[in-house]
Motif scaffolding. Sequence first.
Motif, mmCIF file in Angstrom:
data_model
loop_
_atom_site.group_PDB
_atom_site.id
_atom_site.type_symbol
_atom_site.label_atom_id
_atom_site.label_comp_id
_atom_site.label_asym_id
_atom_site.label_seq_id
_atom_site.Cartn_x
_atom_site.Cartn_y
_atom_site.Cartn_z
ATOM 1 N N LYS A 256 5.657 -0.154 0.438
ATOM 2 C CA LYS A 256 4.683 0.802 2.182
ATOM 3 C C LYS A 256 4.001 1.633 1.949
ATOM 4 O O LYS A 256 2.877 1.352 1.651
ATOM 5 C CB LYS A 256 5.587 0.082 2.903
ATOM 6 C CG LYS A 256 4.388 -0.151 3.906
ATOM 7 C CD LYS A 256 5.344 -0.252 5.653
ATOM 8 C CE LYS A 256 4.172 0.163 6.950
ATOM 9 N NZ LYS A 256 4.690 -0.132 7.627
ATOM 10 N N GLU A 257 4.935 2.427 1.456
ATOM 11 C CA GLU A 257 4.385 3.742 1.433
ATOM 12 C C GLU A 257 3.806 4.084 -0.583
ATOM 13 O O GLU A 257 3.578 4.891 -0.597
ATOM 14 C CB GLU A 257 5.913 4.526 1.312
ATOM 15 C CG GLU A 257 6.268 4.604 0.463
ATOM 16 C CD GLU A 257 7.569 3.919 1.073
ATOM 17 O OE1 GLU A 257 8.762 4.274 0.019
ATOM 18 O OE2 GLU A 257 7.790 3.294 1.593
ATOM 19 N N VAL A 258 4.093 3.395 -1.777
ATOM 20 C CA VAL A 258 3.421 3.034 -2.241
ATOM 21 C C VAL A 258 1.662 3.442 -2.145
ATOM 22 O O VAL A 258 1.288 2.347 -1.911
ATOM 23 C CB VAL A 258 3.906 2.258 -3.473
ATOM 24 C CG1 VAL A 258 3.149 2.651 -4.839
ATOM 25 C CG2 VAL A 258 5.370 2.873 -3.832
ATOM 26 N N ASP A 259 1.373 4.194 -2.989
ATOM 27 C CA ASP A 259 -0.254 4.487 -3.401
ATOM 28 C C ASP A 259 -0.436 2.808 -4.809
ATOM 29 O O ASP A 259 -0.682 3.464 -5.189
ATOM 30 C CB ASP A 259 -1.009 5.332 -3.748
ATOM 31 C CG ASP A 259 -2.665 5.251 -4.034
ATOM 32 O OD1 ASP A 259 -3.391 4.130 -3.452
ATOM 33 O OD2 ASP A 259 -2.920 6.560 -3.926
ATOM 34 N N LYS A 263 -1.635 2.203 -9.058
ATOM 35 C CA LYS A 263 -0.493 1.571 -9.570
ATOM 36 C C LYS A 263 -1.573 0.533 -10.438
ATOM 37 O O LYS A 263 -0.991 0.184 -10.898
ATOM 38 C CB LYS A 263 0.402 1.358 -9.598
ATOM 39 C CG LYS A 263 1.720 2.594 -8.924
ATOM 40 C CD LYS A 263 2.680 1.846 -8.709
ATOM 41 C CE LYS A 263 4.096 2.932 -8.737
ATOM 42 N NZ LYS A 263 5.011 2.848 -8.434
ATOM 43 N N GLY A 264 -2.871 0.141 -10.180
ATOM 44 C CA GLY A 264 -3.791 -0.251 -10.453
ATOM 45 C C GLY A 264 -3.653 -1.529 -9.900
ATOM 46 O O GLY A 264 -3.618 -2.906 -10.344
ATOM 47 N N LEU A 265 -2.936 -2.306 -8.608
ATOM 48 C CA LEU A 265 -2.516 -3.338 -8.587
ATOM 49 C C LEU A 265 -3.524 -3.588 -6.805
ATOM 50 O O LEU A 265 -3.568 -2.413 -6.236
ATOM 51 C CB LEU A 265 -1.185 -3.124 -7.636
ATOM 52 C CG LEU A 265 0.007 -2.753 -8.720
ATOM 53 C CD1 LEU A 265 1.282 -2.916 -7.695
ATOM 54 C CD2 LEU A 265 0.512 -3.892 -9.318
ATOM 55 N N GLY A 266 -3.076 -5.068 -6.728
ATOM 56 C CA GLY A 266 -4.329 -5.255 -5.708
ATOM 57 C C GLY A 266 -3.128 -5.759 -4.639
ATOM 58 O O GLY A 266 -2.478 -5.516 -4.489
ATOM 59 N N ASP A 267 -4.027 -5.764 -3.131
ATOM 60 C CA ASP A 267 -3.351 -5.987 -2.042
ATOM 61 C C ASP A 267 -2.136 -7.622 -2.463
ATOM 62 O O ASP A 267 -1.563 -7.065 -1.410
ATOM 63 C CB ASP A 267 -4.248 -6.413 -1.073
ATOM 64 C CG ASP A 267 -4.770 -4.727 -0.793
ATOM 65 O OD1 ASP A 267 -4.749 -4.012 -1.139
ATOM 66 O OD2 ASP A 267 -6.682 -4.760 0.376
ATOM 67 N N CYS A 268 -2.127 -8.060 -3.235
ATOM 68 C CA CYS A 268 -1.673 -9.006 -2.939
ATOM 69 C C CYS A 268 -0.323 -8.356 -3.555
ATOM 70 O O CYS A 268 -0.119 -8.310 -4.313
ATOM 71 C CB CYS A 268 -2.287 -10.265 -3.788
ATOM 72 S SG CYS A 268 -1.175 -11.932 -3.899
#
Length: 469
Positions: A256-259, A263-268
């Motif tokens: 949850k606390e990771v940006d 890291k190139g991740l979307g919201d899913c």
Amino acid sequence: MSEHIPVQIVEVAEPSHKKKAASSDGHIYTRSFSGLYRNLRLGGAGFLFLLFFATAWLDWDGRQAVLWDLAESKFHIFGATFWPQDFILLSALLIICAFGLFAITVFAGRVWCGYTCPQSTWTWLFMWCEKVTEGDRNQRMKLAKAPWGPNKLARRAVKHSLWLAISVLTGLTFVGYFTPIRPLAEELFTLQAGGVSLFWILFFTGATYINAGWMREAVCMHMCPYARFQSVMFDKDTLAVAYDPRRGETRGPRKKEVDHHAKGLGDCIDCQMCVQVCPTGIDIRDGLQMECIGCAACIDACDSIMDKMNYPRGLIGYKSEHTLQGGRTHWLRPRLLGYVTVLVAMIGALVIALHERPMVSMDVIKDRGLFRENAQGQIENIYILKVINKTQQPQEYQLRLLDAEGFELHGKTRFSIPAGEMAELPVSVAMLADRPASSSLELDFELVDSDQPAIRSVARSRFVAPLNR
């Protein structure tokens, strides 16, 4: 010399969402969830169930309020009684419903299927019975794999008992709209029902039990014609349940606390909740699919995950193709306006037709005999009048001939008919002239309400006489 086209064998993998949605036995186990759209669906379903099951038991002026009495060819809807002559109004109502469905489909996709379709509504009810008796998704999956024993047998027995009870009540209520429900229920529960009524109760009981309990999503995916042509009615501004890939990709789990953007991740977060709550077992992230019934279960599930992750809601939502492409939805567009215009016009025409509907109907049937000579030596024809009182009060009528100089009406010309009833009256017409101008003459019969002259009916028939006497 012929040219050969090389053939390459390609191995096609099973769609990923089918693997995730169904268990090893091929059954779809939906997960419990909560949310705005679930509450809307529960409220709508509760209203529809109340409307369907309670209306059949209402009384109106000493009779069942809503009853399609096929034996008497009368259709009672609260204070109005309709006859076969009024079937054109029923046809108009069905056309209005069809255009209403077209309009709502153009505007918001398959919301009818997700919220008000009887198949979906009863399926959600049966799924609730399944949850109460067998537990949530994981518990049901474990129970399905477990060997048969007292616990499994008891849970399955209670579940199917609930399904059958609901199915019997559904069949009884449906048939109760065509046969008075109070005596029908008494006959059924005292095991005295028989014949046609019992057949149809058993038929609709079986149909409900099989469709909502066993077939479920198969009805929506393979049997419902609406699923086949719905995409033809969609346009780029139609609202449909959709996943936003621009915001959601690339998928992946994270803390949850990771940006996640760094890291190139979307919201899913690829939690599979949207798949686990779907009643047809699809993955909405694969795009618009024929199997999607627009129930918004995936929206509620995804929003709950977004709340837990402190992400904005709406990763899955009601979106148009224009919205998904970064544009804006056009609410007023020709196709939608066309459907709404036609719909409003037809509703207005139906209201006018109901208001102007004649409250008395008369058919004049000439006796099969051509003519006869009465005691006064006059040529006489016999007629049978079928008169229907469409009002809810007894009415007294006056019968006469219109513009019929040289003819005289004999028989009961003043009579009364109870509310909502039909009467057959024999009358005769005698020709006073010695020689008719023609062997076949037209006669107009007029029926007028004695107290309300505006209630009247005119019917035409023919008078047959010999030319030479």
